[in-house]
Design a protein around this motif. Structure first.
Motif, PDB file in Angstrom:
ATOM      1  N   LEU A   7       4.424  47.195  44.136  1.00 19.15           N
ATOM      2  CA  LEU A   7       3.896  48.239  43.265  1.00 19.15           C
ATOM      3  C   LEU A   7       4.918  49.353  43.158  1.00 19.15           C
ATOM      4  CD1 LEU A   7       0.218  48.474  44.529  1.00 19.15           C
ATOM      5  CD2 LEU A   7       1.039  47.420  42.460  1.00 19.15           C
ATOM      6  N   PRO A   8       5.433  49.589  41.959  1.00 22.10           N
ATOM      7  CA  PRO A   8       6.442  50.641  41.815  1.00 22.10           C
ATOM      8  C   PRO A   8       5.837  52.030  41.983  1.00 22.10           C
ATOM      9  CG  PRO A   8       5.843  49.767  39.687  1.00 22.10           C
ATOM     10  CD  PRO A   8       5.136  48.934  40.701  1.00 22.10           C
ATOM     11  N   LYS A   9       6.581  52.915  42.609  1.00 25.44           N
ATOM     12  CA  LYS A   9       6.156  54.305  42.758  1.00 25.44           C
ATOM     13  C   LYS A   9       6.382  55.023  41.433  1.00 25.44           C
ATOM     14  CE  LYS A   9       5.528  54.425  47.335  1.00 25.44           C
ATOM     15  NZ  LYS A   9       4.678  53.284  47.572  1.00 25.44           N
ATOM     16  N   LYS A  43       9.208  44.978  31.260  1.00 22.89           N
ATOM     17  CA  LYS A  43       9.852  45.219  32.553  1.00 22.89           C
ATOM     18  C   LYS A  43       9.430  44.179  33.583  1.00 22.89           C
ATOM     19  CE  LYS A  43      10.472  50.051  31.714  1.00 22.89           C
ATOM     20  NZ  LYS A  43      10.392  51.395  32.227  1.00 22.89           N
ATOM     21  N   VAL A  44      10.308  43.963  34.544  1.00 23.46           N
ATOM     22  CA  VAL A  44      10.069  42.956  35.578  1.00 23.46           C
ATOM     23  C   VAL A  44       8.902  43.357  36.475  1.00 23.46           C
ATOM     24  CG1 VAL A  44      11.125  41.783  37.538  1.00 23.46           C
ATOM     25  CG2 VAL A  44      12.504  42.355  35.564  1.00 23.46           C
ATOM     26  N   PHE A  45       8.782  44.626  36.779  1.00 24.48           N
ATOM     27  CA  PHE A  45       7.756  45.098  37.706  1.00 24.48           C
ATOM     28  C   PHE A  45       6.498  45.583  36.991  1.00 24.48           C
ATOM     29  CE2 PHE A  45      10.929  48.381  36.981  1.00 24.48           C
ATOM     30  CZ  PHE A  45      10.153  49.398  36.444  1.00 24.48           C
ATOM     31  N   TYR A  46       6.182  45.041  35.826  1.00 24.67           N
ATOM     32  CA  TYR A  46       4.996  45.456  35.075  1.00 24.67           C
ATOM     33  C   TYR A  46       3.730  45.238  35.898  1.00 24.67           C
ATOM     34  CZ  TYR A  46       1.079  45.152  31.868  1.00 24.67           C
ATOM     35  OH  TYR A  46      -0.145  45.321  31.271  1.00 24.67           O
ATOM     36  N   THR A  47       2.923  46.265  35.964  1.00 24.86           N
ATOM     37  CA  THR A  47       1.612  46.196  36.591  1.00 24.86           C
ATOM     38  C   THR A  47       0.646  46.882  35.645  1.00 24.86           C
ATOM     39  OG1 THR A  47       2.755  46.518  38.689  1.00 24.86           O
ATOM     40  CG2 THR A  47       0.379  46.641  38.732  1.00 24.86           C
ATOM     41  N   ASN A  48      -0.473  46.221  35.337  1.00 22.72           N
ATOM     42  CA  ASN A  48      -1.322  46.722  34.262  1.00 22.72           C
ATOM     43  C   ASN A  48      -2.029  48.039  34.577  1.00 22.72           C
ATOM     44  OD1 ASN A  48      -3.088  45.683  36.084  1.00 22.72           O
ATOM     45  ND2 ASN A  48      -4.218  44.430  34.645  1.00 22.72           N
TER      46      ASN A  48
END
Length: 143
Positions: A7-9, A43-48
């Motif tokens: 999970l990206p900050k 983006k690679v780190f996509y989180t909905n």
């Protein structure tokens, strides 16, 4: 195995600026690309549930194309909340008067219906012609 989801900050998310020239592009297909950039789906780190989208600057909104008979048949609906307060505006009038609004409404309809979308739609900047005020920020140009 113990795999954890990354999970990206909010501080680590790098937001890019994309410039899109809408000259001759179809309204709906362009709105799909813009909404994907605003949500961060590229983006690679996509989180909905995390806002990780980019800024999008759209120029030449007055040259957007509607296919088929949509210019005459499609309508923009607004309602004031009062009895008899419904207003139907044909897209031929809307595109002549304010083509930025037509694109804005199309993109907003493709974003999720929650608080996240309110933050994402603020990163969309639409301009009627090819002049815009974000020349210093824009780095990438999208085809």
């Amino acid at each position: 195995m113990n795999k954890k989801t990354f999970l990206p900050k909010q501080d680590a998310i790098e937001r890019k600026w994309h410039l899109i020239d809408a000259d001759g592009k179809i309204l709906g297909r362009l709105a799909v690309k813009i909404s994907e950039l605003l949500r961060g789906k590229n983006k690679v780190f996509y989180t909905n549930h995390i806002d990780c989208g980019d800024f999008v600057v759209v120029t030449n909104a007055s040259k957007i194309v509607l296919t088929g008979k949509k210019l005459d048949q499609k309508t923009y609906f607004t309602y004031s909340g009062y009895p008899g307060g419904a207003k139907l505006t044909p897209y031929s009038v809307l595109m002549a008067k304010s083509p930025e609004k037509a694109l804005f409404v199309a993109v907003k309809g493709m974003l999720p219906k929650n608080k996240l979308a309110d933050r994402q739609i603020t990163r969309l900047k639409v301009f009627k012609d090819d002049k815009h005020t974000h020349t210093a920020q824009v780095v990438a140009s999208v085809k």
